[in-house]
Design a protein around this motif. Sequence first.
Motif, mmCIF file in Angstrom:
data_model
loop_
_atom_site.group_PDB
_atom_site.id
_atom_site.type_symbol
_atom_site.label_atom_id
_atom_site.label_comp_id
_atom_site.label_asym_id
_atom_site.label_seq_id
_atom_site.Cartn_x
_atom_site.Cartn_y
_atom_site.Cartn_z
ATOM 1 N N GLN A 158 14.038 -17.703 41.028
ATOM 2 C CA GLN A 158 13.510 -16.387 40.658
ATOM 3 C C GLN A 158 12.427 -15.951 41.640
ATOM 4 N N SER A 159 11.567 -16.869 42.013
ATOM 5 C CA SER A 159 10.474 -16.540 42.934
ATOM 6 C C SER A 159 11.007 -16.176 44.317
ATOM 7 N N MET A 160 12.000 -16.923 44.797
ATOM 8 C CA MET A 160 12.641 -16.582 46.061
ATOM 9 C C MET A 160 13.275 -15.196 45.974
ATOM 10 N N ASP A 161 13.893 -14.931 44.827
ATOM 11 C CA ASP A 161 14.615 -13.680 44.628
ATOM 12 C C ASP A 161 13.677 -12.472 44.602
ATOM 13 N N VAL A 162 12.431 -12.676 44.189
ATOM 14 C CA VAL A 162 11.469 -11.574 44.192
ATOM 15 C C VAL A 162 11.346 -10.994 45.595
ATOM 16 N N LEU A 163 11.207 -11.859 46.589
ATOM 17 C CA LEU A 163 11.090 -11.382 47.969
ATOM 18 C C LEU A 163 12.398 -10.760 48.448
ATOM 19 N N TYR A 164 13.517 -11.382 48.073
ATOM 20 C CA TYR A 164 14.820 -10.850 48.473
ATOM 21 C C TYR A 164 15.033 -9.444 47.915
ATOM 22 N N ILE A 165 14.701 -9.241 46.631
ATOM 23 C CA ILE A 165 14.928 -7.943 45.998
ATOM 24 C C ILE A 165 14.018 -6.876 46.591
ATOM 25 N N LEU A 166 12.751 -7.203 46.832
ATOM 26 C CA LEU A 166 11.845 -6.224 47.426
ATOM 27 C C LEU A 166 12.330 -5.794 48.816
ATOM 28 N N LYS A 167 12.875 -6.745 49.576
ATOM 29 C CA LYS A 167 13.443 -6.385 50.880
ATOM 30 C C LYS A 167 14.715 -5.562 50.690
ATOM 31 N N GLN B 15 11.207 3.121 40.696
ATOM 32 C CA GLN B 15 11.198 1.909 41.512
ATOM 33 C C GLN B 15 11.540 0.679 40.669
ATOM 34 N N ILE B 16 11.005 0.622 39.463
ATOM 35 C CA ILE B 16 11.292 -0.517 38.595
ATOM 36 C C ILE B 16 12.749 -0.490 38.147
ATOM 37 N N ARG B 17 13.261 0.696 37.881
ATOM 38 C CA ARG B 17 14.677 0.814 37.549
ATOM 39 C C ARG B 17 15.547 0.300 38.697
ATOM 40 N N LYS B 18 15.132 0.609 39.909
ATOM 41 C CA LYS B 18 15.873 0.145 41.087
ATOM 42 C C LYS B 18 15.805 -1.383 41.206
ATOM 43 N N ILE B 19 14.624 -1.937 40.918
ATOM 44 C CA ILE B 19 14.459 -3.399 40.966
ATOM 45 C C ILE B 19 15.404 -4.074 39.981
ATOM 46 N N TYR B 20 15.436 -3.567 38.744
ATOM 47 C CA TYR B 20 16.326 -4.161 37.734
ATOM 48 C C TYR B 20 17.792 -3.990 38.113
ATOM 49 N N ASP B 21 18.149 -2.820 38.631
ATOM 50 C CA ASP B 21 19.547 -2.586 39.021
ATOM 51 C C ASP B 21 19.996 -3.587 40.085
ATOM 52 N N VAL B 22 19.146 -3.769 41.097
ATOM 53 C CA VAL B 22 19.503 -4.694 42.178
ATOM 54 C C VAL B 22 19.541 -6.136 41.663
ATOM 55 N N ALA B 23 18.572 -6.507 40.826
ATOM 56 C CA ALA B 23 18.530 -7.868 40.299
ATOM 57 C C ALA B 23 19.768 -8.193 39.472
ATOM 58 N N LEU B 24 20.269 -7.198 38.742
ATOM 59 C CA LEU B 24 21.405 -7.436 37.857
ATOM 60 C C LEU B 24 22.758 -7.270 38.542
ATOM 61 N N THR B 25 22.748 -6.870 39.800
ATOM 62 C CA THR B 25 24.021 -6.688 40.515
ATOM 63 C C THR B 25 24.094 -7.438 41.842
ATOM 64 N N LYS B 26 22.946 -7.676 42.477
ATOM 65 C CA LYS B 26 22.975 -8.276 43.813
ATOM 66 C C LYS B 26 22.059 -9.489 43.956
ATOM 67 N N SER B 27 21.528 -9.977 42.859
ATOM 68 C CA SER B 27 20.615 -11.112 42.901
ATOM 69 C C SER B 27 21.269 -12.356 43.510
ATOM 70 N N THR C 293 13.930 -12.532 36.955
ATOM 71 C CA THR C 293 13.645 -12.186 38.342
ATOM 72 C C THR C 293 13.147 -10.746 38.448
ATOM 73 N N ALA C 294 13.854 -9.824 37.807
ATOM 74 C CA ALA C 294 13.486 -8.401 37.873
ATOM 75 C C ALA C 294 12.116 -8.151 37.262
ATOM 76 N N THR C 295 11.822 -8.827 36.175
ATOM 77 C CA THR C 295 10.534 -8.659 35.508
ATOM 78 C C THR C 295 9.397 -9.132 36.408
ATOM 79 N N MET C 296 9.590 -10.261 37.062
ATOM 80 C CA MET C 296 8.590 -10.779 37.996
ATOM 81 C C MET C 296 8.411 -9.833 39.178
ATOM 82 N N ALA C 297 9.520 -9.385 39.749
ATOM 83 C CA ALA C 297 9.457 -8.499 40.923
ATOM 84 C C ALA C 297 8.757 -7.184 40.573
ATOM 85 N N SER C 298 8.980 -6.695 39.362
ATOM 86 C CA SER C 298 8.354 -5.431 38.951
ATOM 87 C C SER C 298 6.840 -5.573 38.847
#
Length: 467
Positions: free
Chosen positions: A307-316, A33-45, A450-455
Amino acid sequence: MKINYVVKRTIKLCIFCLFCVQIGLAQNSDQEQIRKIYDVALTKSKSYDWLNYLSNQIGGRLSGSIQAQQAVNYTKAELDSLGLDKVWLQPVMVPKWVRGIPEFAYFETSPGVTTNVPITALGGSVATPPNGVKSEVIEVQGIEELVTLGEAKIKGKIVFYNRPMDPTEINTFSAYSGCVDQRYAGAMEAAKYGAIGIIVRSMNLRLDDYPHTGSMSYGELKESEKIPAAAISTNAAELLSTSLKLNPSIKFYFKQNCKEFPDVESYNVVGEIKGSTHPEEIIVVGGHLDSWDLGDGSHDDGAGCVQSMDVLYILKKIGYKPKRTIRVVLFMNEENGLRGGTEYARVAAENNENHIFGLESDSGGFSPRGFTFDGPDSSFEKIKSWKDLFEPYLIHLFQKGGSGADIGPLKNDKITLAGLRPDSQRYFDHHHAENDTFEHVNKRELELGTATMASLVYLVDKYGLLP
């Protein structure tokens, strides 16, 4: 008897093995799941594009300004577009201080021989008289020296606070804390000894020509007792100090045109995803939407907001459905009042809301290194058990310490508060200065934060923080 003993040992061993398998499966699941969070943050943030707009289309967002209101409108609209369960504005009264036309300063070594100095008014300072102030300068290394000098040596002069940030401090925030009192309380204390103004060495480890502003206070001084306060660049401070050693009779001149207006209404911007099983337990992630007016506030704290806004975006984006309510808050007025954080905590207490965790990003958009935590030891120990999950991403700092100014008012004996800790070595090159601009934010570093916070938010939501 012997058979029963063997059977019992076998059963215990099987249970233990099953427990180990379950732990291993959970760790594998979290790793994926954390790998997925970082992947999305680094490509679709979305954080870098959001920051681009905040910085380059709106600019500096001093509390009470038109730009601050534009930032409120923009970020609310962007949160609305994410399909969150709820987005709203929380009213808060904030101070309105206006800088006016640019400040001007020089020092005079002999009649007619002057050297111009980069200078900026400190936030909340009064203006100089219309013709400015000009007087001899007395250099000190800190407020405590005023007591030794006394009124006889200070009255009628401009006090020059020249204690630098300690370059031997690896944690630059510790270096900042070691000298920021002269900026915040310097005018209040110097006025008691009859000074007619103060200038402060900018809070910056680098030698450059950027003066750094920041908040200051007059305490309980009457309006008639207040004296103008400004910061000069580190290069100017070095030059002035050297010149004073050669000629103690140097006179310094500065003029500034700032003004304080009555408080105005502004807003915290809030959005949330409602929890599926424990909606009453709230996890907050945020930054402060206001900034100083010299640059565009990209590092302080546009980065933390997006970054904080992006946490919610990435989780969705990864399809994660949180158990607990995850709320983003973009606080107003951290820089010169902390009204947004104080009001948010007041309303939360009034509504009997149960905040279990708060995470703030307010240390710039540089490469993340980890977190500091403020809360119960049991929660901290639980969080530390997740540290191995972050090590592949070079996140190694998990330690007790501060959290963030805006979430600080939420503190009680149960909640755990955390602050994202990026690499801080370049932060004070830009802090509160004209060069805090979008071009100095690295897209990848911002997204890694962003990814670190979301994780971390994901793990707190999944496991909770109860022992």
